[in-house]
Scaffold this active site. Structure first.
Site, PDB file in Angstrom:
ATOM      1  N   CYS A   9    -101.202 -23.686  17.033  1.00 53.99           N
ATOM      2  CA  CYS A   9    -102.469 -24.544  16.901  1.00 53.99           C
ATOM      3  C   CYS A   9    -101.897 -25.521  16.743  1.00 53.99           C
ATOM      4  O   CYS A   9    -101.271 -26.180  17.312  1.00 53.99           O
ATOM      5  CB  CYS A   9    -103.475 -23.895  16.362  1.00 53.99           C
ATOM      6  SG  CYS A   9    -102.784 -24.417  14.144  1.00 53.99           S
ATOM      7  N   ARG A  15    -104.699 -22.025  11.531  1.00 54.48           N
ATOM      8  CA  ARG A  15    -105.028 -20.746  12.641  1.00 54.48           C
ATOM      9  C   ARG A  15    -103.600 -19.821  12.756  1.00 54.48           C
ATOM     10  O   ARG A  15    -102.992 -18.551  12.854  1.00 54.48           O
ATOM     11  CB  ARG A  15    -105.371 -21.098  13.391  1.00 54.48           C
ATOM     12  CG  ARG A  15    -107.116 -21.301  13.875  1.00 54.48           C
ATOM     13  CD  ARG A  15    -107.726 -21.895  14.492  1.00 54.48           C
ATOM     14  NE  ARG A  15    -107.134 -23.415  14.819  1.00 54.48           N
ATOM     15  CZ  ARG A  15    -107.382 -23.956  16.066  1.00 54.48           C
ATOM     16  NH1 ARG A  15    -108.241 -23.698  17.544  1.00 54.48           N
ATOM     17  NH2 ARG A  15    -107.082 -25.104  15.983  1.00 54.48           N
ATOM     18  N   ASP A 124    -111.577 -22.922  15.512  1.00 49.56           N
ATOM     19  CA  ASP A 124    -110.779 -24.295  14.560  1.00 49.56           C
ATOM     20  C   ASP A 124    -111.249 -23.905  13.078  1.00 49.56           C
ATOM     21  O   ASP A 124    -112.701 -24.841  13.666  1.00 49.56           O
ATOM     22  CB  ASP A 124    -110.590 -25.509  14.956  1.00 49.56           C
ATOM     23  CG  ASP A 124    -109.810 -25.865  13.958  1.00 49.56           C
ATOM     24  OD1 ASP A 124    -109.845 -26.448  13.031  1.00 49.56           O
ATOM     25  OD2 ASP A 124    -109.431 -27.830  14.674  1.00 49.56           O
TER      26      ASP A 124
HETATM   27  P1  4NP Z   1    -105.174 -25.705  13.323  1.00 47.25           P
HETATM   28  O1  4NP Z   1    -106.485 -26.945  12.498  1.00 47.25           O
HETATM   29  O2  4NP Z   1    -105.227 -26.905  14.689  1.00 47.25           O
HETATM   30  O3  4NP Z   1    -105.765 -24.307  13.011  1.00 47.25           O
HETATM   31  O4  4NP Z   1    -104.080 -26.099  12.150  1.00 47.25           O
HETATM   32  C1  4NP Z   1    -106.268 -27.892  12.243  1.00 47.25           C
HETATM   33  C2  4NP Z   1    -105.478 -28.569  10.730  1.00 47.25           C
HETATM   34  C3  4NP Z   1    -106.256 -29.854  11.189  1.00 47.25           C
HETATM   35  C4  4NP Z   1    -106.346 -30.531  11.872  1.00 47.25           C
HETATM   36  C5  4NP Z   1    -107.215 -30.273  13.097  1.00 47.25           C
HETATM   37  C6  4NP Z   1    -107.252 -28.857  13.360  1.00 47.25           C
HETATM   38  N1  4NP Z   1    -106.228 -32.378  12.089  1.00 47.25           N
HETATM   39  O5  4NP Z   1    -107.432 -32.717  12.681  1.00 47.25           O
HETATM   40  O6  4NP Z   1    -105.731 -32.484  11.295  1.00 47.25           O
END
Ligand code: 4NP
Length: 154
Positions: A9, A15, A124
């Site tokens: 991800c 995720r 997300d």
């Molecule tokens: P992930 O969610 O891709 O599902 O781990 C996110 C976690 C952090 C960020 C974006 C999406 N961020 O921009 O810090």
């Protein structure tokens, strides 16, 4: 042959750690020996445990993901894993752009493995509330079950 799957991800704190946990749980239930890992395309959270809300959503379903630590995907991952699975379309496009030309790893969109969910993203949940994490957990569980069927057949 040991099956191998890498979930990817953006941050590797929501995720894909949940997908890793769900896949380990499904594999354990079915007695399948699988190398499972997860990574992010971004580096912001490298070394951090999963988001507390992701940990809670997993634990509510009996899966402890607290020992995971975020890492960024690296080029050798494309050789190490037979399946590299993106949690959304933008991550899939980013992976397609950085993959070495001749790599054995098969790149796919996670929900493409789930009948009726083809082309869809695991949304997300990072900027939302706990409901988004419960939805993400349901999605990664459905994806893990479907992916496990694919590995079992193939
Ligand atoms: P992930 O969610 O891709 O599902 O781990 C996110 C976690 C952090 C960020 C974006 C999406 N961020 O921009 O810090």
């Amino acid at each position: 042959m040991t099956h191998s799957v890498l979930f990817v991800c953006l941050g590797n704190i929501c995720r894909s750690p949940m997908a890793e946990g769900a896949m380990r749980a499904v594999g354990g239930r079915r007695g399948m020996d699988i190398l499972v890992d997860s990574a992010g395309t971004g580096s912001w959270h490298v070394g951090n445990p999963p988001d507390a809300r992701a940990q809670a959503a997993a634990l509510a379903n009996g899966v402890d993901i607290s020992a995971q630590r975020a890492r960024q995907i690296a080029v050798p991952d494309f050789d190490r894993f037979a399946h590299i699975v993106a949690m959304d379309c933008s991550v899939l496009a980013d992976l397609d752009a950085i993959r070495p030309a001749a790599t054995p790893g098969r790149l796919s969109l996670f929900l493409d493995h789930v009948t009726g969910r083809e082309g869809q993203d695991v949304a997300d949940p990072y900027y939302g509330d706990e409901d988004g994490f419960a939805t993400a957990w349901a999605d990664v569980t459905a994806g893990a079950e479907a992916l496990m069927e694919l590995l079992r057949r193939g």
